[in-house]
Motif scaffolding. Sequence first.
Motif, short mmCIF file in Angstrom:
data_model
loop_
_atom_site.label_atom_id
_atom_site.label_comp_id
_atom_site.label_asym_id
_atom_site.label_seq_id
_atom_site.Cartn_x
_atom_site.Cartn_y
_atom_site.Cartn_z
N UNK A 46 0.83 -1.21 0.00
CA UNK A 46 0.00 0.00 0.00
C UNK A 46 0.86 1.26 0.00
N UNK A 127 -7.80 -3.43 13.45
CA UNK A 127 -6.94 -4.57 13.20
C UNK A 127 -5.49 -4.09 13.10
N UNK A 411 -18.56 -10.76 5.33
CA UNK A 411 -17.09 -10.73 5.26
C UNK A 411 -16.48 -10.92 6.65
N UNK A 412 -17.17 -10.37 7.68
CA UNK A 412 -16.58 -10.38 9.02
C UNK A 412 -17.05 -11.52 9.91
N UNK B 55 -11.34 -2.06 9.99
CA UNK B 55 -10.35 -2.80 9.19
C UNK B 55 -9.52 -1.88 8.29
N UNK B 56 -10.04 -0.70 7.96
CA UNK B 56 -9.33 0.29 7.15
C UNK B 56 -8.87 -0.25 5.79
N UNK B 57 -9.52 -1.31 5.30
CA UNK B 57 -9.17 -1.82 3.97
C UNK B 57 -10.39 -2.20 3.15
N UNK B 58 -11.57 -1.78 3.60
CA UNK B 58 -12.75 -1.98 2.76
C UNK B 58 -13.55 -3.23 3.04
N UNK B 59 -13.24 -3.97 4.12
CA UNK B 59 -13.91 -5.25 4.34
C UNK B 59 -15.01 -5.20 5.41
N UNK B 60 -14.96 -4.24 6.35
CA UNK B 60 -15.88 -4.35 7.50
C UNK B 60 -17.10 -3.44 7.40
N UNK B 61 -17.06 -2.42 6.59
CA UNK B 61 -18.19 -1.51 6.38
C UNK B 61 -18.60 -0.75 7.65
N UNK B 77 -11.83 4.05 2.03
CA UNK B 77 -11.38 3.84 0.64
C UNK B 77 -11.31 5.16 -0.14
#
Lengths: 461, 92
Positions: A46, A127, A411-412, B55-61, B77
């Motif tokens: 990143x 995380x 997803x979670x 999560x700061x990467x787009x997965x947790x909303x 994002x």
Amino acid sequence: MSLRHFNLAIVGAGPAGMAAAVEARRHNLSVAVLDDQPAAGGQILRGITTSGRPDYEKWGGPLAEAFESCGAEHIRGAAVWGREDSLLLYSRQGRTESIEADGVILATGSMERPCVVPGNTLPGVVTVGALQSLLKGSGCVPAGDFVLAGNGPLLLLCAVQLADAGAKASAIVQTTPGSRFRSSLWKAPGLLFDPALLVKGLGLMARIRRHGIAVYGEAGNIRIEGADRVSTIRFESKGRKAELLVEMVALHDGVVPNDNLAISFGAQARWNENLACYQLLMDSDTKVAALENVWAAGDMVAIYGGYQASITGRLAALDACLDLGFLSPAYYRSIREPLASKRRRLLVARHFVDAYYAPTLLPATAADDALLCRCEEVSVGAIRDRIAQGVDGTRAIKAATRCGMGPCQGRQCTVSLASMLGHDRPRSSFARPSLRFPARPITVAELAQSHQGISHTGSDS
Amino acid sequence: MLLRQLDESRARLTITVDDRPLQAFAGETIAACLLSNGVTFTRLTPGGARRAPYCLMGACFECTMTVDGRTNVQTCLRLAEDGMVVERTRTP
């Protein structure tokens, strides 16, 4: 509006996606790379094209440079949510756009394994990967006291990167059991032939010590507490209770494939009890089963890390080039075989890493009040009750509790749910709960903009 | 403040969050800007609990907000842009 056509569309601009694009361009395919982030690099790299920080792995820079000059069209900030034949649909800044592509390579990488501990949804809990993203992408670090807790190599690496940048963690709380090192070596005697990995691990520990960061080993029973945000983390380490006052807690328990898009395209996945995650069903090492002209590469197929992903990305591109008629079989074999054998040599150490860093924050042993599904606020206790009542199978529990029906679309929680079920009902059904079009929550307005005859919605007659 | 910007020589810009002007730095995501400015939550759950970027990467909303009138934008994002109007999404 005329639809733009490409030979190949690649979803994801991390190591696998970038490498696939470079390889496909080498063989003269027209290539579009769709990625939801504002810049290329994926998670591990990143910011590599924007921040110029020197602490990336050494293979990253050349790969990013080759990607930027390869002639692929990089469509940034594009969240792909649908595929219909050769049409790919995505949202960009709230608008629906689409392209046509003969083949698709999915390279959507991995995401962190959801960490089910009490207090995991309090503001201030993130995380470990999130802290790394904030550092590499936005140039931000925690302002106050913080702790990294959990299991996996990323914990040490991120602590060192943050400390080097001037943000020293109050402590690292490691949940790796003390007996793991020996038992893991048994599973991977090949590691003895890979001293580089051991040296890397020991080097990180030495840097943690040099920074003077406290390490609590063999930790468990983590609880995060606070009124409206994090104020305290409590845990036990080697049988002794400890508590630390902090503003942020970063959790980590390894990574799992980020396969939602593939599943929503119709791919199948099988629960892997040993790795405690779902794995895509594949026809070969790169071809996704049951989907025409769709390949996959990198961590979304199997978690081998960034460098391996850059190799599987190239392999997937070569396979796509062959099937789409851009390479002769003889020339294809001459390029592919050396790459594939290089990849096989790199797999040796992986069995050790998988065993040593197997998940530790198991939902099956978590306290009742820990949330398993963040979106729908379904607790571990609620799932436990349903399992005790005889509700059996991932899909039945989803239907009974709404676990996985919120905006993150499972997803979670899907992995946590299967892991809990595997512990309590090993003979249960682990069928991956379905994910339907669209693969992202989009507005009705965005859907309406996609008037290209998408049949799944049933609303365009 | 949960976060601080390492490089304060970056260009500065202003975004509005729930009618309050906040200073951001060029190259930061909206989520990073919020956490650097004392905005500790981004949405309320149906049960009323506060949630913040996770999560700061787009997965947790968890970081979804209304940005320039568009609902459910994942603020981790999107880069902050001068003049952006950001609101907490009121209905879950």
